[in-house]
Design a protein around this motif. Structure first.
Motif, PDB file in Angstrom:
ATOM      1  N   PRO A 196     -47.700  47.545 -28.064  1.00 17.73           N
ATOM      2  CA  PRO A 196     -46.400  48.112 -27.693  1.00 17.73           C
ATOM      3  C   PRO A 196     -46.003  47.731 -26.275  1.00 17.73           C
ATOM      4  CG  PRO A 196     -48.081  49.821 -27.696  1.00 17.73           C
ATOM      5  CD  PRO A 196     -48.721  48.586 -28.266  1.00 17.73           C
ATOM      6  N   VAL A 197     -44.766  47.361 -26.096  1.00 21.06           N
ATOM      7  CA  VAL A 197     -44.195  47.044 -24.784  1.00 21.06           C
ATOM      8  C   VAL A 197     -42.966  47.925 -24.584  1.00 21.06           C
ATOM      9  CG1 VAL A 197     -43.066  45.282 -23.370  1.00 21.06           C
ATOM     10  CG2 VAL A 197     -45.029  44.667 -24.798  1.00 21.06           C
ATOM     11  N   ARG A 198     -42.909  48.587 -23.460  1.00 17.47           N
ATOM     12  CA  ARG A 198     -41.771  49.449 -23.160  1.00 17.47           C
ATOM     13  C   ARG A 198     -40.603  48.578 -22.675  1.00 17.47           C
ATOM     14  NH1 ARG A 198     -41.136  54.500 -23.116  1.00 17.47           N
ATOM     15  NH2 ARG A 198     -39.606  55.607 -21.844  1.00 17.47           N
ATOM     16  N   ILE A 199     -39.463  48.667 -23.346  1.00 14.51           N
ATOM     17  CA  ILE A 199     -38.290  47.863 -23.001  1.00 14.51           C
ATOM     18  C   ILE A 199     -37.322  48.740 -22.218  1.00 14.51           C
ATOM     19  CG2 ILE A 199     -36.373  46.502 -23.875  1.00 14.51           C
ATOM     20  CD1 ILE A 199     -39.100  45.228 -24.400  1.00 14.51           C
ATOM     21  N   VAL A 200     -37.097  48.381 -20.947  1.00 15.24           N
ATOM     22  CA  VAL A 200     -36.201  49.134 -20.079  1.00 15.24           C
ATOM     23  C   VAL A 200     -34.982  48.256 -19.773  1.00 15.24           C
ATOM     24  CG1 VAL A 200     -35.926  50.337 -17.884  1.00 15.24           C
ATOM     25  CG2 VAL A 200     -38.139  50.388 -19.068  1.00 15.24           C
ATOM     26  N   PHE A 235     -33.798  49.287 -30.236  1.00 13.89           N
ATOM     27  CA  PHE A 235     -34.812  48.411 -29.655  1.00 13.89           C
ATOM     28  C   PHE A 235     -35.055  48.712 -28.171  1.00 13.89           C
ATOM     29  CE2 PHE A 235     -33.462  45.939 -33.325  1.00 13.89           C
ATOM     30  CZ  PHE A 235     -34.658  45.442 -33.809  1.00 13.89           C
ATOM     31  N   VAL A 236     -34.306  49.641 -27.607  1.00 15.78           N
ATOM     32  CA  VAL A 236     -34.384  49.925 -26.172  1.00 15.78           C
ATOM     33  C   VAL A 236     -35.021  51.296 -25.959  1.00 15.78           C
ATOM     34  CG1 VAL A 236     -33.053  50.216 -24.042  1.00 15.78           C
ATOM     35  CG2 VAL A 236     -32.326  48.532 -25.753  1.00 15.78           C
ATOM     36  N   ASP A 237     -36.039  51.358 -25.099  1.00 13.12           N
ATOM     37  CA  ASP A 237     -36.737  52.607 -24.839  1.00 13.12           C
ATOM     38  C   ASP A 237     -36.092  53.434 -23.740  1.00 13.12           C
ATOM     39  OD1 ASP A 237     -39.080  52.335 -26.655  1.00 13.12           O
ATOM     40  OD2 ASP A 237     -39.440  50.554 -25.452  1.00 13.12           O
ATOM     41  N   THR A 334     -38.692  60.519 -22.554  1.00 13.71           N
ATOM     42  CA  THR A 334     -39.380  59.299 -22.943  1.00 13.71           C
ATOM     43  C   THR A 334     -40.864  59.419 -22.663  1.00 13.71           C
ATOM     44  OG1 THR A 334     -38.861  58.426 -20.761  1.00 13.71           O
ATOM     45  CG2 THR A 334     -37.400  57.813 -22.561  1.00 13.71           C
ATOM     46  N   PRO A 335     -41.710  58.719 -23.443  1.00 16.21           N
ATOM     47  CA  PRO A 335     -43.149  58.781 -23.243  1.00 16.21           C
ATOM     48  C   PRO A 335     -43.565  58.089 -21.955  1.00 16.21           C
ATOM     49  CG  PRO A 335     -42.589  57.190 -24.955  1.00 16.21           C
ATOM     50  CD  PRO A 335     -41.330  57.903 -24.596  1.00 16.21           C
TER      51      PRO A 335
END
Length: 343
Positions: A196-200, A235-237, A334-335
């Motif tokens: 998992p990659v967090r997308i900011v 798709f955006v966190d 958000t996590p």
């Protein structure tokens, strides 16, 4: 050694700058400005033109037309000159003078619109002008970077894999949001990745891309005065909005260490470093994408009179230069860093 016959055949995709010594947090900056177009927009421009050629949309009589605040216009100017197409860029008064002159030097025509759209920006006015041209003459071919899937596919094929190859333990990726082509391409790539990659997403204050309140934006590149048709927020966190004053300060902090980057890069870096500071994130692997370099901003972001006229005499006050004040967007809780819930 690389030997090329067309300018779009060269693009350095594996250069990263470690910004920790400047900002105090671990952040690698992926530099996308080292090509003959000078920005990340070369990737999207090339993908969209080649797709139009494959589909038979472009012919020798075609006139390419596109709405652009600058960088895509330069990329299309370069490709059009290389391939023998005519190109008309529809832009607005925020486009840097050097960028307009560069497009004209490459043989393109530039039309500057003046009227504001309903959200106080120029995008709607630019698009209306493009549509009127296409309706008046069927030789005009509008690639429409705002709706063209080639915009995000270019980054799914190139930018995402380039980051993954260099940072196999990537935790968080910061991507500026304009048309959201880069954002969507990278986000789609990393959604299918092995971890998992967090997308900011990093947006500008005054942009309505993610539902924000419209406001004055003087620095071209990021932000939109309409919701980007390519955007899929699933798709955006997380979304961060950056004040233009913080964009400018980030640019000047890097310049004082010898790295001259453009406004879009300053926005992304400001948002990323603020996020890392708020999370006290010293143990994450974080990458931000730098869309452009700074030479085209010498008469704006790096020009004292321009800065003081628009942002006041204290814009570069040393007391403000070591901090950022990016705004998290209004989104659900958000996590923690380095974690993203699977869909």
């Amino acid at each position: 050694m690389p030997v090329i016959t067309a300018p779009h055949a060269f693009n350095e995709g594996n250069l990263f700058v470690d910004l920790e010594s400047i900002f105090g947090y671990p952040l690698y900056l992926k530099c996308e400005g080292f090509n003959f177009a000078g920005s990340i927009k070369l990737k999207a421009a090339n993908e969209m033109v080649e797709s139009a050629e494959r589909d038979g949309v472009l012919t020798p009589d075609s006139i390419l037309v596109e709405s652009s605040s600058g960088n895509l216009g330069v990329a299309l100017s370069m490709i059009a000159a290389s391939k023998g197409y005519r190109f008309l860029c529809v832009t607005d008064s925020r486009c840097n003078l050097s960028t307009r002159l560069l497009m004209e030097a490459l043989g393109s025509q530039v039309h500057v619109v003046a009227g504001l759209d309903a959200n106080g920006g120029f995008l709607g006015t630019r698009i209306d002008y493009v549509r009127s041209l296409c309706a008046s003459d069927d030789r005009y071919v509008w690639l429409s970077q705002y709706t063209n899937a080639g915009n995000w596919r270019a980054h799914f094929r190139t930018t995402g894999p380039e980051i993954a190859d260099n940072f196999p333990q990537l935790d968080v990726l910061f991507v500026g949001a304009g048309t959201t082509g880069t954002l969507m391409g990278c986000a789609r790539y990393f959604r299918q990745w092995h971890r998992p990659v967090r997308i900011v997403a990093v947006d500008s204050v005054g942009s309505v891309a993610f539902g924000g309140k419209p406001g004055r934006r003087m620095i071209p590149g990021l932000g939109m005065s309409m919701r980007p048709p390519l955007l899929d927020e699933s798709f955006v966190d997380e979304v961060i909005r950056v004040e233009e004053a913080d964009t400018i300060r980030a640019c000047h902090r890097m310049a004082r260490r010898g790295f001259l980057f453009g406004g879009s890069t300053g926005t992304v870096v400001s948002g990323a470093t603020d996020w890392l500071a708020r999370h006290d994130a010293h143990d994450v692997t974080a990458v931000a994408i730098a869309p452009d370099l700074g030479e085209r901003y010498l008469d704006t972001i790096y020009q004292t009179n321009w800065l003081q006229d628009l942002y006041g005499d204290q814009i570069l006050d040393p007391a403000h230069m070591s901090t950022t004040a990016s705004r998290p967007a209004e989104r659900p809780d958000t996590p923690p860093p380095g974690h993203r819930e699977e869909p």
